[in-house]
Design an enzyme around this catalytic site. Structure first.
Site, PDB file in Angstrom:
ATOM      1  N   LYS A 158     -42.445  16.880 -83.937  1.00  0.00           N
ATOM      2  CA  LYS A 158     -42.948  18.012 -83.145  1.00  0.00           C
ATOM      3  C   LYS A 158     -42.150  19.286 -83.409  1.00  0.00           C
ATOM      4  CE  LYS A 158     -45.500  15.225 -82.509  1.00  0.00           C
ATOM      5  NZ  LYS A 158     -45.537  13.790 -82.846  1.00  0.00           N
TER       6      LYS A 158
ATOM      7  N   ALA B 250     -27.942  -6.759 -84.530  1.00  0.00           N
ATOM      8  CA  ALA B 250     -28.004  -7.978 -83.716  1.00  0.00           C
ATOM      9  C   ALA B 250     -28.742  -9.077 -84.460  1.00  0.00           C
ATOM     10  CB  ALA B 250     -28.716  -7.668 -82.407  1.00  0.00           C
TER      11      ALA B 250
ATOM     12  N   GLU C 154     -57.961   9.129 -97.684  1.00  0.00           N
ATOM     13  CA  GLU C 154     -58.197   8.224 -96.551  1.00  0.00           C
ATOM     14  C   GLU C 154     -59.216   7.162 -96.963  1.00  0.00           C
ATOM     15  OE1 GLU C 154     -57.256   7.564 -93.226  1.00  0.00           O
ATOM     16  OE2 GLU C 154     -58.847   6.068 -93.378  1.00  0.00           O
TER      17      GLU C 154
ATOM     18  N   ALA D  20     -48.653   7.101 -95.306  1.00  0.00           N
ATOM     19  CA  ALA D  20     -48.719   6.977 -93.837  1.00  0.00           C
ATOM     20  C   ALA D  20     -49.941   6.136 -93.503  1.00  0.00           C
ATOM     21  CB  ALA D  20     -48.813   8.359 -93.202  1.00  0.00           C
TER      22      ALA D  20
ATOM     23  N   HIS E 281     -56.186  30.439 -62.358  1.00  0.00           N
ATOM     24  CA  HIS E 281     -56.903  31.287 -63.310  1.00  0.00           C
ATOM     25  C   HIS E 281     -55.970  32.369 -63.832  1.00  0.00           C
ATOM     26  CE1 HIS E 281     -60.134  33.614 -65.116  1.00  0.00           C
ATOM     27  NE2 HIS E 281     -59.602  34.685 -64.555  1.00  0.00           N
TER      28      HIS E 281
HETATM   29  P1  FAD Z   1     -38.084   2.199 -81.697  1.00  0.00           P
HETATM   30  O1  FAD Z   1     -38.094   3.583 -81.211  1.00  0.00           O
HETATM   31  O2  FAD Z   1     -38.538   1.940 -83.088  1.00  0.00           O
HETATM   32  O3  FAD Z   1     -36.596   1.672 -81.532  1.00  0.00           O
HETATM   33  C1  FAD Z   1     -36.190   0.430 -81.988  1.00  0.00           C
HETATM   34  C2  FAD Z   1     -34.695   0.479 -82.244  1.00  0.00           C
HETATM   35  O4  FAD Z   1     -34.225  -0.843 -82.464  1.00  0.00           O
HETATM   36  C3  FAD Z   1     -34.294   1.273 -83.480  1.00  0.00           C
HETATM   37  O5  FAD Z   1     -33.394   2.297 -83.115  1.00  0.00           O
HETATM   38  C4  FAD Z   1     -33.641   0.250 -84.420  1.00  0.00           C
HETATM   39  O6  FAD Z   1     -32.531   0.780 -85.106  1.00  0.00           O
HETATM   40  C5  FAD Z   1     -33.197  -0.812 -83.419  1.00  0.00           C
HETATM   41  N1  FAD Z   1     -33.108  -2.158 -83.980  1.00  0.00           N
HETATM   42  C6  FAD Z   1     -34.104  -2.892 -84.553  1.00  0.00           C
HETATM   43  N2  FAD Z   1     -33.660  -4.108 -84.888  1.00  0.00           N
HETATM   44  C7  FAD Z   1     -32.359  -4.156 -84.515  1.00  0.00           C
HETATM   45  C8  FAD Z   1     -31.351  -5.156 -84.607  1.00  0.00           C
HETATM   46  N3  FAD Z   1     -31.586  -6.365 -85.108  1.00  0.00           N
HETATM   47  N4  FAD Z   1     -30.103  -4.865 -84.152  1.00  0.00           N
HETATM   48  C9  FAD Z   1     -29.839  -3.643 -83.630  1.00  0.00           C
HETATM   49  N5  FAD Z   1     -30.746  -2.667 -83.512  1.00  0.00           N
HETATM   50  C10 FAD Z   1     -31.995  -2.921 -83.951  1.00  0.00           C
HETATM   51  N6  FAD Z   1     -45.157   8.208 -80.203  1.00  0.00           N
HETATM   52  C11 FAD Z   1     -45.565   9.012 -79.205  1.00  0.00           C
HETATM   53  O7  FAD Z   1     -45.793   8.533 -78.094  1.00  0.00           O
HETATM   54  N7  FAD Z   1     -45.734  10.359 -79.393  1.00  0.00           N
HETATM   55  C12 FAD Z   1     -45.492  10.939 -80.597  1.00  0.00           C
HETATM   56  O8  FAD Z   1     -45.657  12.156 -80.733  1.00  0.00           O
HETATM   57  C13 FAD Z   1     -45.054  10.112 -81.670  1.00  0.00           C
HETATM   58  N8  FAD Z   1     -44.789  10.656 -82.872  1.00  0.00           N
HETATM   59  C14 FAD Z   1     -44.335   9.838 -83.873  1.00  0.00           C
HETATM   60  C15 FAD Z   1     -44.075  10.420 -85.115  1.00  0.00           C
HETATM   61  C16 FAD Z   1     -43.626   9.642 -86.153  1.00  0.00           C
HETATM   62  C17 FAD Z   1     -43.344  10.279 -87.497  1.00  0.00           C
HETATM   63  C18 FAD Z   1     -43.401   8.246 -85.948  1.00  0.00           C
HETATM   64  C19 FAD Z   1     -42.876   7.385 -87.065  1.00  0.00           C
HETATM   65  C20 FAD Z   1     -43.658   7.664 -84.722  1.00  0.00           C
HETATM   66  C21 FAD Z   1     -44.135   8.459 -83.673  1.00  0.00           C
HETATM   67  N9  FAD Z   1     -44.431   7.923 -82.426  1.00  0.00           N
HETATM   68  C22 FAD Z   1     -44.893   8.725 -81.426  1.00  0.00           C
HETATM   69  C23 FAD Z   1     -44.263   6.482 -82.140  1.00  0.00           C
HETATM   70  C24 FAD Z   1     -42.936   6.234 -81.375  1.00  0.00           C
HETATM   71  O9  FAD Z   1     -41.856   6.733 -82.128  1.00  0.00           O
HETATM   72  C25 FAD Z   1     -42.766   4.752 -81.110  1.00  0.00           C
HETATM   73  O10 FAD Z   1     -43.898   4.268 -80.429  1.00  0.00           O
HETATM   74  C26 FAD Z   1     -41.546   4.472 -80.256  1.00  0.00           C
HETATM   75  O11 FAD Z   1     -40.360   4.969 -80.852  1.00  0.00           O
HETATM   76  C27 FAD Z   1     -41.393   2.970 -80.022  1.00  0.00           C
HETATM   77  O12 FAD Z   1     -40.274   2.715 -79.237  1.00  0.00           O
HETATM   78  P2  FAD Z   1     -39.530   1.314 -79.302  1.00  0.00           P
HETATM   79  O13 FAD Z   1     -38.425   1.403 -78.296  1.00  0.00           O
HETATM   80  O14 FAD Z   1     -40.493   0.216 -79.202  1.00  0.00           O
HETATM   81  O15 FAD Z   1     -38.923   1.210 -80.776  1.00  0.00           O
HETATM   82  P1  NAD Z   2     -52.449   5.274 -88.255  1.00  0.00           P
HETATM   83  O1  NAD Z   2     -52.867   3.901 -87.970  1.00  0.00           O
HETATM   84  O2  NAD Z   2     -52.555   6.311 -87.220  1.00  0.00           O
HETATM   85  O3  NAD Z   2     -53.265   5.819 -89.518  1.00  0.00           O
HETATM   86  C1  NAD Z   2     -53.274   5.152 -90.735  1.00  0.00           C
HETATM   87  C2  NAD Z   2     -54.463   5.663 -91.540  1.00  0.00           C
HETATM   88  O4  NAD Z   2     -54.316   5.201 -92.871  1.00  0.00           O
HETATM   89  C3  NAD Z   2     -55.818   5.159 -91.035  1.00  0.00           C
HETATM   90  O5  NAD Z   2     -56.705   6.237 -90.927  1.00  0.00           O
HETATM   91  C4  NAD Z   2     -56.249   4.157 -92.103  1.00  0.00           C
HETATM   92  O6  NAD Z   2     -57.643   4.086 -92.251  1.00  0.00           O
HETATM   93  C5  NAD Z   2     -55.592   4.731 -93.340  1.00  0.00           C
HETATM   94  N1  NAD Z   2     -55.292   3.770 -94.401  1.00  0.00           N
HETATM   95  C6  NAD Z   2     -54.810   2.509 -94.267  1.00  0.00           C
HETATM   96  N2  NAD Z   2     -54.615   1.962 -95.496  1.00  0.00           N
HETATM   97  C7  NAD Z   2     -54.983   2.899 -96.413  1.00  0.00           C
HETATM   98  C8  NAD Z   2     -54.982   2.947 -97.827  1.00  0.00           C
HETATM   99  N3  NAD Z   2     -54.565   1.923 -98.565  1.00  0.00           N
HETATM  100  N4  NAD Z   2     -55.430   4.068 -98.432  1.00  0.00           N
HETATM  101  C9  NAD Z   2     -55.843   5.132 -97.690  1.00  0.00           C
HETATM  102  N5  NAD Z   2     -55.844   5.140 -96.343  1.00  0.00           N
HETATM  103  C10 NAD Z   2     -55.416   4.050 -95.714  1.00  0.00           C
HETATM  104  O7  NAD Z   2     -50.935   5.126 -88.811  1.00  0.00           O
HETATM  105  P2  NAD Z   2     -49.798   6.219 -89.038  1.00  0.00           P
HETATM  106  O8  NAD Z   2     -50.365   7.572 -89.172  1.00  0.00           O
HETATM  107  O9  NAD Z   2     -48.949   5.674 -90.146  1.00  0.00           O
HETATM  108  O10 NAD Z   2     -48.969   6.143 -87.691  1.00  0.00           O
HETATM  109  C11 NAD Z   2     -48.402   4.902 -87.273  1.00  0.00           C
HETATM  110  C12 NAD Z   2     -48.309   4.838 -85.782  1.00  0.00           C
HETATM  111  O11 NAD Z   2     -47.283   5.703 -85.308  1.00  0.00           O
HETATM  112  C13 NAD Z   2     -49.561   5.311 -85.042  1.00  0.00           C
HETATM  113  O12 NAD Z   2     -50.526   4.308 -84.941  1.00  0.00           O
HETATM  114  C14 NAD Z   2     -49.014   5.690 -83.706  1.00  0.00           C
HETATM  115  O13 NAD Z   2     -48.926   4.539 -82.918  1.00  0.00           O
HETATM  116  C15 NAD Z   2     -47.616   6.207 -84.038  1.00  0.00           C
HETATM  117  N6  NAD Z   2     -47.616   7.694 -84.051  1.00  0.00           N
HETATM  118  C16 NAD Z   2     -48.015   8.363 -82.941  1.00  0.00           C
HETATM  119  C17 NAD Z   2     -48.026   9.747 -82.945  1.00  0.00           C
HETATM  120  C18 NAD Z   2     -48.466  10.474 -81.692  1.00  0.00           C
HETATM  121  O14 NAD Z   2     -48.543   9.839 -80.643  1.00  0.00           O
HETATM  122  N7  NAD Z   2     -48.732  11.777 -81.770  1.00  0.00           N
HETATM  123  C19 NAD Z   2     -47.654  10.458 -84.073  1.00  0.00           C
HETATM  124  C20 NAD Z   2     -47.267   9.744 -85.192  1.00  0.00           C
HETATM  125  C21 NAD Z   2     -47.250   8.358 -85.170  1.00  0.00           C
END
Ligand code: FAD
Ligand code: NAD
Length: 471
Positions: free
Chosen positions: A50, A116, A212, A276, A450
């Protein structure tokens, strides 16, 4: 061997929220995290993306004004120093992760830095990975015995087997910390990450192509919602290759081979390829398999109290599958902490809102009209366009709409959808109305300030009742 009541593996939004809440309730809590607390969300996900989206938006706006601005603003052609932009983003990450670390300390959570490994349902071994918070000796694994084990290990990006991450093929993690901007970038996958970051790079001046597999972008959302985003991509000059598969990089590494049914292969010139195509629960590398827990596809199966199939082993967040969203992980973490402390809780939200931070943004909460129909509900739905909203006009953001879905018989609202600039902030109103079981009349009868984008919420409800005032 150290003993603790609750041991949490993973300090992302699921794990750290569970730790804070458990400690607030007097549960002795140990949190093991291999990296920085805050997990994917704060370090390499929600927050950094963001931040870059905002920076790119500001740069793009200024570039527009440097052309021919209808607002009467003129300026010289702006530039962007991406190294400073990334440093600014990193500053926000450090502030937030530092804040989480301070909250954990304040509440008396023992944070152990290291990897862990599960020995059994009550024993975990941690291999220290160093760092300032590391209380154990470097290299000496430490064993913990716990009454409750909470798994919050999150998810990891899916790789394309024929094009693994490395060199020009990057995941969102590298895309969020560029050392320089490529001239051309191909993005594989038009989902959340592909579109949020694809638009960001395009606004920073990179020539972006998106490939896509499905026949439209954001296939998880309904077609009407996605149209304004598709139009914005076109305006930005992003090339869309729908219904295309990627077959790999060219030998020279500067071309991406793509193919559509019955068409000859074409090659997109690329400097970088952002893959992605989804994320999968992190289930390997820490001994999870030794517990023989029940799975649901690639995710860990849990019930509505986040219990796994083994007594006192709990799981939350991305590890437990879709929707993989930070706010779901946090809500589950809070519930598990309260259950362990003896409270009665269940995870049964009326809706988990989702926001896609594209330009324009998309928000969904609850059911879309077709989803309601699939559930056998007889619904009415009505949309109010931002083209008829004064505040949207003053913000130059008239593209998009707010839509409400409600039961025909008693007007109970079952869903909201919106697309438009800044609509992410409407998600709170949507979720509250669903959680509080509002009816169309409740929202239509609420005074909305508003001029504001929120007036479109009231107007959508009024329109569903058949007497919209401003359209
Ligand atoms: P995580 O945040 O993945 O945390 C898991 C943690 O566990 C990590 O820090 C890892 O290091 C640790 N871990 C794993 N295994 C071990 C181990 N064996 N020992 C010690 N530590 C370990 N979600 C939204 O709601 N809004 C968004 O705008 C959004 N944007 C995103 C943008 C991107 C680019 C990505 C990749 C994801 C985005 N997400 C978004 C998804 C969001 O980040 C995840 O849903 C969220 O972080 C999940 O939380 P979690 O606690 O399950 O796991
Ligand atoms: P996604 O599931 O949102 O999108 C993946 C896309 O890739 C789909 O449209 C799918 O049809 C396409 N795809 C799959 N295989 C393909 C291939 N071989 N060639 C071309 N297209 C293909 O997954 P993402 O964008 O990687 O994000 C992962 C997850 O992270 C999301 O599902 C979401 O849970 C989380 N996330 C959330 C936010 C948010 O809340 N704003 C932002 C980023 C990520």
């Amino acid at each position: 061997m150290q003993t603790t009541t609750l041991l949490i593996i993973g300090g992302g939004p699921g794990g750290y929220v569970a730790a804070i809440r458990a400690a607030q309730l007097g549960v002795q809590t140990t949190l093991v995290e291999a990296g920085n607390v805050g997990g994917t969300c704060l370090n390499i996900g929600c927050i950094p993306s963001k931040a870059l989206i905002h920076a790119a938006e500001e740069f793009h706006k200024l570039s527009d004004y440097a052309g021919d601005s209808p607002l009467g603003i003129s300026l010289q052609s702006p530039g962007v120093d991406i190294v400073r932009t990334v440093a600014w983003k990193d500053g926000i990450v450090t502030k937030l992760t530092g804040g989480v670390a301070a909250l954990l300390k304040k509440h008396g959570v023992q944070v152990v830095k290291g990897w862990a490994r599960i020995i059994d349902g009550k024993t975990v071994e941690v291999q220290p990975s160093g760092g300032p918070d590391n209380a154990t000796e470097m290299g000496q694994p430490q064993r913990f015995s716990c009454e409750h084990l909470l798994l919050a290990t999150g998810s990891e990006p899916v790789e394309l087997p024929f094009m693994p991450f490395g060199g020009p093929v990057i995941s969102s993690t590298q895309a969020l910390s560029p050392a320089s901007l490529p001239k051309q970038m191909a993005v594989v996958g038009a989902g959340y990450i592909g579109l949020e970051l694809g638009i960001t790079y395009a606004k920073l001046g990179v020539k972006v192509s998106i490939v896509e597999a499905q026949d439209r972008i954001l296939p998880a959302y309904d077609a009407e919602l996605v149209k304004p985003v598709q139009a914005a991509l076109k305006k930005l000059g992003v090339a869309l290759h729908l219904s295309h598969r990627v077959s790999g990089l060219t030998e020279s590494g500067d071309g991406l081979r793509i193919v559509a049914d019955q068409n000859p292969e074409t090659v997109l010139p690329v400097e970088q390829v952002l893959v992605a195509v989804g994320r999968r629960p992190r289930t390997a590398g820490y001994g999870l398999e030794t517990l023989l827990l029940e799975m649901s596809g690639s995710a860990l199966r849990i019930d509505d109290q986040c219990r796994t199939s083994m007594r006192n082993v709990w799981a939350i967040g991305d590890l437990t599958g879709e929707p993989m969203l930070a706010h779901r992980a946090m809500a589950q973490g809070e519930i598990v902490a309260e259950l362990i402390a003896g409270k009665h809780r269940r995870f049964s939200p009326a809706a988990i809102p989702a926001v896609c931070f594209t330009d324009p943004e998309i928000v969904v909460a609850g059911l879309a009209p077709d989803e309601a129909a699939k559930q056998g509900l007889d619904v009415v739905s009505a949309a109010f366009p931002f083209a008829a909203n004064g505040r949207a006009m003053t913000l130059e953001s008239t593209n998009g709409f707010v839509r409400v879905v409600a039961r025909r018989d008693n007007h109970l609202i079952v869903g909201w959808q919106a697309v438009g600039r800044g609509v992410s902030e409407l998600s709170a109103a949507f979720s509250q109305s669903l959680e509080m079981q509002a009816r169309l009349e409740d929202v239509a009868g609420t005074i909305h300030a508003h001029p504001s984008l929120g007036e479109a919420i009231q107007e959508a409800a009024l329109r569903a009742l058949g007497h919209a005032l401003h359209i």
